[in-house]
Design a protein around this motif. Structure first.
Motif, short mmCIF file in Angstrom:
data_model
loop_
_atom_site.label_atom_id
_atom_site.label_comp_id
_atom_site.label_asym_id
_atom_site.label_seq_id
_atom_site.Cartn_x
_atom_site.Cartn_y
_atom_site.Cartn_z
N THR A 43 -20.84 73.57 79.27
CA THR A 43 -19.90 72.31 79.32
C THR A 43 -20.56 71.01 79.98
O THR A 43 -21.46 71.22 80.87
CB THR A 43 -18.57 72.71 79.91
N ASN A 44 -20.07 69.84 79.83
CA ASN A 44 -20.29 68.93 80.37
C ASN A 44 -19.74 68.97 81.89
O ASN A 44 -18.74 69.78 82.29
CB ASN A 44 -19.94 67.55 79.84
N TRP A 54 -15.37 69.75 79.60
CA TRP A 54 -15.90 68.99 80.71
C TRP A 54 -15.17 70.10 82.01
O TRP A 54 -14.25 70.55 81.81
CB TRP A 54 -15.18 67.71 80.97
N GLY A 61 -10.95 68.16 79.82
CA GLY A 61 -11.26 68.40 81.10
C GLY A 61 -10.85 69.64 81.72
O GLY A 61 -9.30 69.80 81.51
N ASP A 85 -11.50 64.45 74.93
CA ASP A 85 -12.13 65.16 75.69
C ASP A 85 -11.13 66.36 76.21
O ASP A 85 -10.01 66.08 76.50
CB ASP A 85 -12.42 64.22 76.97
#
Length: 309
Positions: free
Chosen positions: A188-189, A171, A108, A106
């Motif tokens: 994006t998340n 993220w 972020g 991930d």
């Protein structure tokens, strides 16, 4: 009871008797235990502080170690303080990691503040200027990861190796829903914190539902969304509150009020799930001692039946 995914966030806060390398050893043990207990992801925060016991500032180097010593849990940084980083370098490193550990990395990204000394050391500029560069750097980074053929330009451009490989889950991080438009534009998340200083704790379920709908209409997929909380789960609510209160006297981090015995903790989390309309939380433990942290995630895993999700 409906299932909910639970991930973990780690700031490197530990018992003051630990030196920095012991903190990293503890983090690895924590990651291994969380992996076996069924937690969805472990995010490690980037923070630059003048603390002689700090275990890391930029935790990017820790990711292959954590991912390599676990099997299922997703590993990431939440978040990379992009304003003091080069987007090209971030894209190179995280894309390679995403292919070394498929489906488990991930990325972020946060528009966070660093001290003026750090801003000067990192990129020879002031904090104010750095904050203003975040959006352009984020767009550049996403471009490097998502627009592979355009970048390659039939051999006249650049390649972010491996060519045609996986990219990490991206993220956008925020303390309110003010960043939803950014997440929608850049595909994006979205992760929202309600425990950081200055966090907006209003629910705004309708706004989140609209974001989901617009995102699906534009991209044909549903975005992933999480809610970051802090607190403590322990055998009794009294013990959990004592641990949380201790951390609050030592640091500005950990001002969440999600604490209690497993049953109380579960009730609070499921209330948040309903109030905010989310199906995953990211939990930062306020426990400074290893035995309390480990016990906390064991109790959480058991009460939520995480290994059965």
């Amino acid at each position: 009871m409906e299932n909910i995914k639970i991930g973990l966030l780690d700031f490197g806060l530990r018992d003051t008797k630990m030196n920095s390398l012991h903190v990293i050893e503890d983090l690895i043990e924590y990651a291994n235990h969380a992996d076996k207990l069924g937690f969805s992801r472990l995010w490690v925060a980037e923070h630059h502080v003048a603390n002689t016991r700090a275990a890391w500032s930029n935790p990017e180097t820790l990711l292959p170690i954590l991912a390599g010593m676990t099997n299922r849990i997703k590993i990431g940084v939440a978040g990379i303080l992009l304003s003091i980083h080069n987007p090209y370098h971030v894209a190179l490193n995280f894309k390679l990691l995403a292919n070394l550990f498929p489906g488990r990395i991930d990325l972020g990204l946060a528009n966070g503040v660093v001290g003026e000394k750090i801003a000067q050391a990192a990129i020879k500029d002031t904090n104010q200027i750095l904050r203003s560069t975040f959006d352009s750097k984020l767009e550049e980074l996403v471009h490097y990861l998502q627009d592979e053929d355009e970048l390659f330009n039939e051999g006249k451009g650049i390649v972010i190796p491996p060519y045609k490989g996986e990219i990490p889950e991206i993220w956008t991080l925020g303390v309110s829903y003010g960043s939803l438009d950014r997440a929608l534009k850049l595909r994006t998340n979205f992760a929202r914190s309600i425990f950081h200083a200055g966090s907006d704790v209003s629910y705004e379920k309708e706004r989140l539902a609209k974001f989901r709908e617009d995102y699906f209409q534009r991209y044909g997929v549903v975005p992933k969304m999480t809610l970051a909380i802090a607190g403590c789960c322990h055998k009794t609510s009294q013990k959990a509150k004592k641990i949380l209160d201790f951390l609050n006297t030592k640091t500005a981090v950990g001002k969440g009020d999600i604490f209690g015995s497993p049953a109380k903790f579960q009730d609070q989390v499921m209330t948040l799930k309903e109030q905010y309309g989310i199906d995953e939380i990211i939990f930062m433990s306020a426990a400074m001692k290893s035995q309390d942290r480990m016990m906390g995630i064991e109790l959480i895993s058991d009460i939520f039946k995480l290994n059965q999700n």
